[in-house]
Design a protein around this motif. Structure first.
Motif, PDB file in Angstrom:
ATOM      1  N   GLN A   1      53.011 -42.405  16.208  1.00 20.98           N
ATOM      2  CA  GLN A   1      52.277 -41.933  17.379  1.00 20.98           C
ATOM      3  C   GLN A   1      51.496 -40.674  16.979  1.00 20.98           C
ATOM      4  OE1 GLN A   1      52.685 -43.865  20.509  1.00 20.98           O
ATOM      5  NE2 GLN A   1      53.250 -45.062  18.688  1.00 20.98           N
ATOM      6  N   HIS A   2      50.188 -40.697  17.248  1.00 23.59           N
ATOM      7  CA  HIS A   2      49.327 -39.612  16.783  1.00 23.59           C
ATOM      8  C   HIS A   2      48.867 -38.713  17.933  1.00 23.59           C
ATOM      9  CE1 HIS A   2      48.799 -42.692  13.538  1.00 23.59           C
ATOM     10  NE2 HIS A   2      48.895 -41.605  12.780  1.00 23.59           N
ATOM     11  N   GLN A   3      48.699 -37.470  17.580  1.00 21.72           N
ATOM     12  CA  GLN A   3      48.034 -36.523  18.473  1.00 21.72           C
ATOM     13  C   GLN A   3      46.687 -36.185  17.822  1.00 21.72           C
ATOM     14  OE1 GLN A   3      50.135 -32.846  19.129  1.00 21.72           O
ATOM     15  NE2 GLN A   3      48.524 -31.975  20.400  1.00 21.72           N
ATOM     16  N   TYR A   4      45.631 -36.508  18.521  1.00 22.83           N
ATOM     17  CA  TYR A   4      44.293 -36.306  17.963  1.00 22.83           C
ATOM     18  C   TYR A   4      43.776 -34.912  18.309  1.00 22.83           C
ATOM     19  CZ  TYR A   4      44.442 -41.273  16.988  1.00 22.83           C
ATOM     20  OH  TYR A   4      44.801 -42.507  16.514  1.00 22.83           O
ATOM     21  N   ARG A   5      43.263 -34.221  17.285  1.00 27.71           N
ATOM     22  CA  ARG A   5      42.774 -32.851  17.434  1.00 27.71           C
ATOM     23  C   ARG A   5      41.317 -32.775  16.989  1.00 27.71           C
ATOM     24  NH1 ARG A   5      47.076 -30.036  13.652  1.00 27.71           N
ATOM     25  NH2 ARG A   5      46.422 -31.835  12.404  1.00 27.71           N
ATOM     26  N   LYS A   6      40.587 -31.963  17.642  1.00 30.07           N
ATOM     27  CA  LYS A   6      39.165 -31.829  17.350  1.00 30.07           C
ATOM     28  C   LYS A   6      38.960 -31.250  15.954  1.00 30.07           C
ATOM     29  CE  LYS A   6      34.857 -30.089  19.318  1.00 30.07           C
ATOM     30  NZ  LYS A   6      34.249 -29.300  20.432  1.00 30.07           N
ATOM     31  N   ASN A   7      38.130 -31.975  15.171  1.00 28.09           N
ATOM     32  CA  ASN A   7      37.752 -31.545  13.813  1.00 28.09           C
ATOM     33  C   ASN A   7      38.950 -31.400  12.874  1.00 28.09           C
ATOM     34  OD1 ASN A   7      35.045 -31.374  14.654  1.00 28.09           O
ATOM     35  ND2 ASN A   7      35.335 -29.258  15.356  1.00 28.09           N
ATOM     36  N   GLN A   8      40.030 -32.119  13.200  1.00 26.66           N
ATOM     37  CA  GLN A   8      41.211 -32.074  12.334  1.00 26.66           C
ATOM     38  C   GLN A   8      41.779 -33.483  12.192  1.00 26.66           C
ATOM     39  OE1 GLN A   8      44.102 -28.830  12.900  1.00 26.66           O
ATOM     40  NE2 GLN A   8      42.791 -28.084  14.572  1.00 26.66           N
ATOM     41  N   SER A   9      42.564 -33.680  11.165  1.00 25.25           N
ATOM     42  CA  SER A   9      43.217 -34.968  10.981  1.00 25.25           C
ATOM     43  C   SER A   9      44.256 -35.186  12.082  1.00 25.25           C
ATOM     44  CB  SER A   9      43.904 -35.017   9.609  1.00 25.25           C
ATOM     45  OG  SER A   9      42.949 -34.856   8.582  1.00 25.25           O
ATOM     46  N   PRO A  10      44.452 -36.449  12.492  1.00 26.52           N
ATOM     47  CA  PRO A  10      45.475 -36.738  13.509  1.00 26.52           C
ATOM     48  C   PRO A  10      46.855 -36.268  13.065  1.00 26.52           C
ATOM     49  CG  PRO A  10      44.077 -38.645  13.132  1.00 26.52           C
ATOM     50  CD  PRO A  10      43.747 -37.659  12.053  1.00 26.52           C
ATOM     51  N   LEU A  11      47.612 -35.781  14.015  1.00 21.77           N
ATOM     52  CA  LEU A  11      48.948 -35.270  13.729  1.00 21.77           C
ATOM     53  C   LEU A  11      49.989 -36.289  14.205  1.00 21.77           C
ATOM     54  CD1 LEU A  11      50.746 -32.865  12.806  1.00 21.77           C
ATOM     55  CD2 LEU A  11      50.683 -32.083  15.202  1.00 21.77           C
TER      56      LEU A  11
END
Length: 236
Positions: free
Chosen positions: A97-107
């Motif tokens: 399960q990913h947390q998407y962040r602006k201008n960064q790789s998914p966490l």
């Protein structure tokens, strides 16, 4: 030379006029029709597909929790007269399960495990009861409920016979209109047959299952098995 050529042309014409009728008789006249046969029969089997969906911060924890829920469900169903041969795991998946962040790789914030189980219910009056037991034991991802016939071979054979008879009746009606008669079949081809299970509900929500004991699931009275054939009959 011209006389010889003319004589040969006349001779060929005479031969052709003699041979052509004979060849025409060798070419059978035929008619092609499509026949359908159907057999109605009450269902004797319900197929319930459901899953357990679990999430956790680690893949190991999500899988462990999922396996525990599935084991609990299987144990409860066996206690309620479901045989082991009527239980089958059809799919297992584990995905991050990913947390998407602006201008960064998914966490990656966790993992989701899904286990899908198919249950065959032979006592159709207890379908609602089993659905309720499943949700109480941890089932939280219901997919479908369908009603069918376990052994359709005899019904399919009967439908094929009816389809061929139906094709003959059609051919007979057509040839009678032309003052001719139906001859022997030249070719018989099965074009399609259908015995798909009746889908009672395409998607079963948790609220539906929770009300299963209050609103009994009603199986269809009849299922229809269809067979279509294409038959080419000689015309006499």
């Amino acid at each position: 030379m011209k006389l010889i050529t003319k004589t040969l042309l006349i001779f060929c014409f005479l031969i052709a006029s003699i041979v052509s009728p004979a060849n025409e008789k060798l070419e059978p006249r035929w008619i092609q029709v499509t026949g359908e046969g159907k057999v109605e029969t009450p269902p004797d089997l319900a197929i319930l597909r459901f899953g357990v969906l679990t999430t956790s911060k680690s893949a190991k924890a999500a899988t462990r929790a999922n396996n525990a829920s599935i084991a609990e469900i299987i144990s409860v169903l066996k206690e309620k007269d479901i045989q082991e041969d009527d239980l089958e795991t059809t799919r297992f998946s584990l995905s991050p399960q990913h947390q998407y962040r602006k201008n960064q790789s998914p966490l990656v914030v966790g993992y989701q495990a899904t286990n899908t189980l198919m249950v065959k219910v032979r006592d159709l009056e207890r379908v609602g009861e089993y659905m309720e037991l499943i949700i109480e034991s941890g089932g939280n991802n219901f997919e479908s409920l369908s009603f069918t016939v376990e052994d359709t071979q005899a019904m399919e054979e009967e439908a094929r016979i009816l389809a061929v008879r139906n094709a003959f009746v059609k051919a007979e009606m057509m040839t009678n209109a032309l003052d001719t008669e139906v001859g022997l079949p030249l070719t018989i081809q099965e074009t399609s047959h259908s015995n798909r299970p009746f889908q009672a509900r395409r998607s079963l929500m948790e609220s539906d299952v929770m009300m299963a004991s209050d609103v009994p699931i009603q199986a269809p009275h009849e299922l229809i098995i269809r067979v279509r054939v294409q038959v080419k009959f000689e015309i006499e």
